[in-house]
Motif scaffolding. Structure first.
Motif, PDB file in Angstrom:
ATOM      1  N   ILE A   2     -11.513 -34.084  37.612  1.00  0.00           N
ATOM      2  CA  ILE A   2     -11.248 -33.312  38.828  1.00  0.00           C
ATOM      3  C   ILE A   2     -10.541 -34.245  39.789  1.00  0.00           C
ATOM      4  CG2 ILE A   2     -12.252 -32.122  40.805  1.00  0.00           C
ATOM      5  CD1 ILE A   2     -14.503 -31.211  38.963  1.00  0.00           C
ATOM      6  N   ASN A   3      -9.375 -33.833  40.225  1.00  0.00           N
ATOM      7  CA  ASN A   3      -8.567 -34.594  41.169  1.00  0.00           C
ATOM      8  C   ASN A   3      -8.391 -33.728  42.411  1.00  0.00           C
ATOM      9  OD1 ASN A   3      -6.861 -36.384  42.377  1.00  0.00           O
ATOM     10  ND2 ASN A   3      -5.130 -35.985  41.024  1.00  0.00           N
ATOM     11  N   ASN A   4      -9.047 -34.125  43.518  1.00  0.00           N
ATOM     12  CA  ASN A   4      -9.105 -33.313  44.743  1.00  0.00           C
ATOM     13  C   ASN A   4      -9.738 -31.968  44.414  1.00  0.00           C
ATOM     14  OD1 ASN A   4      -7.969 -35.343  46.383  1.00  0.00           O
ATOM     15  ND2 ASN A   4      -5.921 -34.744  45.719  1.00  0.00           N
ATOM     16  N   ASP A   5      -8.982 -30.882  44.456  1.00  0.00           N
ATOM     17  CA  ASP A   5      -9.554 -29.566  44.173  1.00  0.00           C
ATOM     18  C   ASP A   5      -8.975 -28.969  42.887  1.00  0.00           C
ATOM     19  OD1 ASP A   5      -6.987 -29.097  45.071  1.00  0.00           O
ATOM     20  OD2 ASP A   5      -7.553 -27.507  46.474  1.00  0.00           O
ATOM     21  N   THR A   6      -8.579 -29.854  41.961  1.00  0.00           N
ATOM     22  CA  THR A   6      -7.896 -29.414  40.751  1.00  0.00           C
ATOM     23  C   THR A   6      -8.569 -29.971  39.495  1.00  0.00           C
ATOM     24  OG1 THR A   6      -5.805 -29.390  41.963  1.00  0.00           O
ATOM     25  CG2 THR A   6      -5.665 -29.392  39.582  1.00  0.00           C
ATOM     26  N   LEU A   7      -8.727 -29.118  38.494  1.00  0.00           N
ATOM     27  CA  LEU A   7      -9.181 -29.552  37.181  1.00  0.00           C
ATOM     28  C   LEU A   7      -7.947 -29.893  36.362  1.00  0.00           C
ATOM     29  CD1 LEU A   7     -11.210 -29.863  34.802  1.00  0.00           C
ATOM     30  CD2 LEU A   7     -10.827 -27.419  34.353  1.00  0.00           C
ATOM     31  N   ASP A   8      -7.900 -31.109  35.855  1.00  0.00           N
ATOM     32  CA  ASP A   8      -6.837 -31.545  34.955  1.00  0.00           C
ATOM     33  C   ASP A   8      -7.451 -31.731  33.574  1.00  0.00           C
ATOM     34  OD1 ASP A   8      -4.962 -31.740  37.080  1.00  0.00           O
ATOM     35  OD2 ASP A   8      -5.691 -33.746  37.559  1.00  0.00           O
ATOM     36  N   THR A   9      -6.855 -31.124  32.573  1.00  0.00           N
ATOM     37  CA  THR A   9      -7.362 -31.231  31.214  1.00  0.00           C
ATOM     38  C   THR A   9      -6.211 -31.185  30.226  1.00  0.00           C
ATOM     39  OG1 THR A   9      -9.047 -30.404  29.687  1.00  0.00           O
ATOM     40  CG2 THR A   9      -7.778 -28.754  30.886  1.00  0.00           C
ATOM     41  N   LYS A  10      -6.500 -31.503  28.983  1.00  0.00           N
ATOM     42  CA  LYS A  10      -5.499 -31.468  27.925  1.00  0.00           C
ATOM     43  C   LYS A  10      -6.064 -30.683  26.760  1.00  0.00           C
ATOM     44  CE  LYS A  10      -2.196 -34.605  25.803  1.00  0.00           C
ATOM     45  NZ  LYS A  10      -1.799 -36.022  25.684  1.00  0.00           N
ATOM     46  N   VAL A  11      -5.271 -29.756  26.239  1.00  0.00           N
ATOM     47  CA  VAL A  11      -5.697 -28.911  25.129  1.00  0.00           C
ATOM     48  C   VAL A  11      -4.790 -29.139  23.926  1.00  0.00           C
ATOM     49  CG1 VAL A  11      -6.660 -27.117  26.624  1.00  0.00           C
ATOM     50  CG2 VAL A  11      -4.279 -26.952  25.879  1.00  0.00           C
ATOM     51  N   SER A  12      -5.304 -28.802  22.755  1.00  0.00           N
ATOM     52  CA  SER A  12      -4.492 -28.822  21.536  1.00  0.00           C
ATOM     53  C   SER A  12      -4.761 -27.529  20.777  1.00  0.00           C
ATOM     54  CB  SER A  12      -4.819 -30.038  20.680  1.00  0.00           C
ATOM     55  OG  SER A  12      -6.128 -29.947  20.177  1.00  0.00           O
ATOM     56  N   TYR A  13      -3.738 -27.089  20.055  1.00  0.00           N
ATOM     57  CA  TYR A  13      -3.860 -25.883  19.247  1.00  0.00           C
ATOM     58  C   TYR A  13      -2.713 -25.847  18.251  1.00  0.00           C
ATOM     59  CZ  TYR A  13      -0.449 -24.374  22.727  1.00  0.00           C
ATOM     60  OH  TYR A  13       0.642 -24.306  23.566  1.00  0.00           O
ATOM     61  N   GLU A  15      -0.988 -29.900  25.229  1.00  0.00           N
ATOM     62  CA  GLU A  15      -0.473 -29.583  26.560  1.00  0.00           C
ATOM     63  C   GLU A  15      -1.488 -29.964  27.623  1.00  0.00           C
ATOM     64  OE1 GLU A  15       0.434 -25.426  26.850  1.00  0.00           O
ATOM     65  OE2 GLU A  15       1.859 -25.480  25.195  1.00  0.00           O
ATOM     66  N   GLU A  16      -1.009 -30.487  28.719  1.00  0.00           N
ATOM     67  CA  GLU A  16      -1.870 -30.703  29.881  1.00  0.00           C
ATOM     68  C   GLU A  16      -1.908 -29.410  30.678  1.00  0.00           C
ATOM     69  OE1 GLU A  16      -1.353 -34.246  32.184  1.00  0.00           O
ATOM     70  OE2 GLU A  16      -1.127 -35.480  30.386  1.00  0.00           O
ATOM     71  N   LYS A  17      -3.093 -29.055  31.119  1.00  0.00           N
ATOM     72  CA  LYS A  17      -3.304 -27.839  31.910  1.00  0.00           C
ATOM     73  C   LYS A  17      -3.960 -28.229  33.229  1.00  0.00           C
ATOM     74  CE  LYS A  17      -2.107 -24.834  28.689  1.00  0.00           C
ATOM     75  NZ  LYS A  17      -0.972 -23.928  28.840  1.00  0.00           N
ATOM     76  N   THR A  18      -3.575 -27.547  34.294  1.00  0.00           N
ATOM     77  CA  THR A  18      -4.105 -27.812  35.628  1.00  0.00           C
ATOM     78  C   THR A  18      -4.569 -26.495  36.240  1.00  0.00           C
ATOM     79  OG1 THR A  18      -2.550 -29.634  35.884  1.00  0.00           O
ATOM     80  CG2 THR A  18      -3.552 -28.797  37.886  1.00  0.00           C
ATOM     81  N   TYR A  19      -5.768 -26.518  36.840  1.00  0.00           N
ATOM     82  CA  TYR A  19      -6.336 -25.322  37.450  1.00  0.00           C
ATOM     83  C   TYR A  19      -6.907 -25.663  38.816  1.00  0.00           C
ATOM     84  CZ  TYR A  19      -6.021 -23.664  32.686  1.00  0.00           C
ATOM     85  OH  TYR A  19      -5.550 -23.331  31.442  1.00  0.00           O
ATOM     86  N   ASN A  20      -6.600 -24.847  39.814  1.00  0.00           N
ATOM     87  CA  ASN A  20      -7.196 -25.005  41.137  1.00  0.00           C
ATOM     88  C   ASN A  20      -8.637 -24.515  41.072  1.00  0.00           C
ATOM     89  OD1 ASN A  20      -4.889 -26.024  42.368  1.00  0.00           O
ATOM     90  ND2 ASN A  20      -4.098 -23.979  42.761  1.00  0.00           N
ATOM     91  N   LEU A  21      -9.537 -25.271  41.693  1.00  0.00           N
ATOM     92  CA  LEU A  21     -10.955 -24.926  41.700  1.00  0.00           C
ATOM     93  C   LEU A  21     -11.335 -24.347  43.049  1.00  0.00           C
ATOM     94  CD1 LEU A  21     -12.387 -28.086  39.901  1.00  0.00           C
ATOM     95  CD2 LEU A  21     -11.803 -25.863  38.909  1.00  0.00           C
ATOM     96  N   SER A  22     -12.152 -23.310  43.040  1.00  0.00           N
ATOM     97  CA  SER A  22     -12.606 -22.673  44.277  1.00  0.00           C
ATOM     98  C   SER A  22     -13.631 -23.560  44.980  1.00  0.00           C
ATOM     99  CB  SER A  22     -13.225 -21.311  43.967  1.00  0.00           C
ATOM    100  OG  SER A  22     -14.430 -21.488  43.248  1.00  0.00           O
ATOM    101  N   GLU A  23     -13.852 -23.269  46.234  1.00  0.00           N
ATOM    102  CA  GLU A  23     -14.832 -24.021  47.022  1.00  0.00           C
ATOM    103  C   GLU A  23     -16.240 -23.852  46.450  1.00  0.00           C
ATOM    104  OE1 GLU A  23     -16.456 -26.618  49.402  1.00  0.00           O
ATOM    105  OE2 GLU A  23     -14.298 -26.256  49.340  1.00  0.00           O
ATOM    106  N   SER A  24     -16.543 -22.682  45.895  1.00  0.00           N
ATOM    107  CA  SER A  24     -17.880 -22.471  45.320  1.00  0.00           C
ATOM    108  C   SER A  24     -18.106 -23.376  44.114  1.00  0.00           C
ATOM    109  CB  SER A  24     -18.083 -21.007  44.940  1.00  0.00           C
ATOM    110  OG  SER A  24     -17.166 -20.624  43.937  1.00  0.00           O
ATOM    111  N   ILE A  25     -17.069 -23.659  43.349  1.00  0.00           N
ATOM    112  CA  ILE A  25     -17.194 -24.592  42.223  1.00  0.00           C
ATOM    113  C   ILE A  25     -17.316 -26.014  42.748  1.00  0.00           C
ATOM    114  CG2 ILE A  25     -15.999 -25.606  40.241  1.00  0.00           C
ATOM    115  CD1 ILE A  25     -14.741 -22.813  39.791  1.00  0.00           C
TER     116      ILE A  25
END
Length: 124
Positions: A45-56, A95-105
């Motif tokens: 988690i970087n600031n309010d963002t989840l950074d992750t990497k997926v494979s498929y 692929e790297e994926k980035t998602y904004n996280l809500s305040e509740s999370i």
């Protein structure tokens, strides 16, 4: 007498179901097949963002994922749902994926990412 038997049976049923432990990950759906890649830097988690990497595997890259979450006992549980169906090709993509996280999370005491293999990666 039937009413008494029914009440007794119902009370027994409630007592048994209260003592059963529930595996929370049983309710989680991950969609089509993929893996979370863990490195020294990811996921995080970087600031309010989840950074992750997926494979498929598949025929093309750019598959669509959706971040899902729930909060249980002051822990926010996160997981990815792969919306793009499995494809009948053998190419491998990361692929790297980035998602904004809500305040509740973000305000949860603990944050974990659950992988399709049901590993729990502590992020906070």
């Amino acid at each position: 007498m039937r009413t008494f038997s029914f009440i007794l049976l119902f009370t027994f049923y409630i007592g048994c179901s209260d003592n059963q432990s529930v595996n929370l990950s049983d309710e989680i759906e991950f969609g089509a097949g993929y893996s979370i890649i863990t490195t020294s830097d990811l996921p995080n988690i970087n600031n309010d963002t989840l950074d992750t990497k997926v494979s498929y595997s598949g025929c093309s890259d750019g598959h669509e994922f959706e971040l899902k979450n729930r909060t249980a006992n002051s822990t926010a549980e996160l997981w990815l749902f792969k919306k793009t169906d499995d494809q009948p090709c053998d190419a491998y993509f990361e692929e790297e994926k980035t998602y904004n996280l809500s305040e509740s999370i973000l305000s949860a005491e603990n944050i974990v990412l659950i992988t399709p293999t049901e590993d729990r990666i502590t992020l906070k």
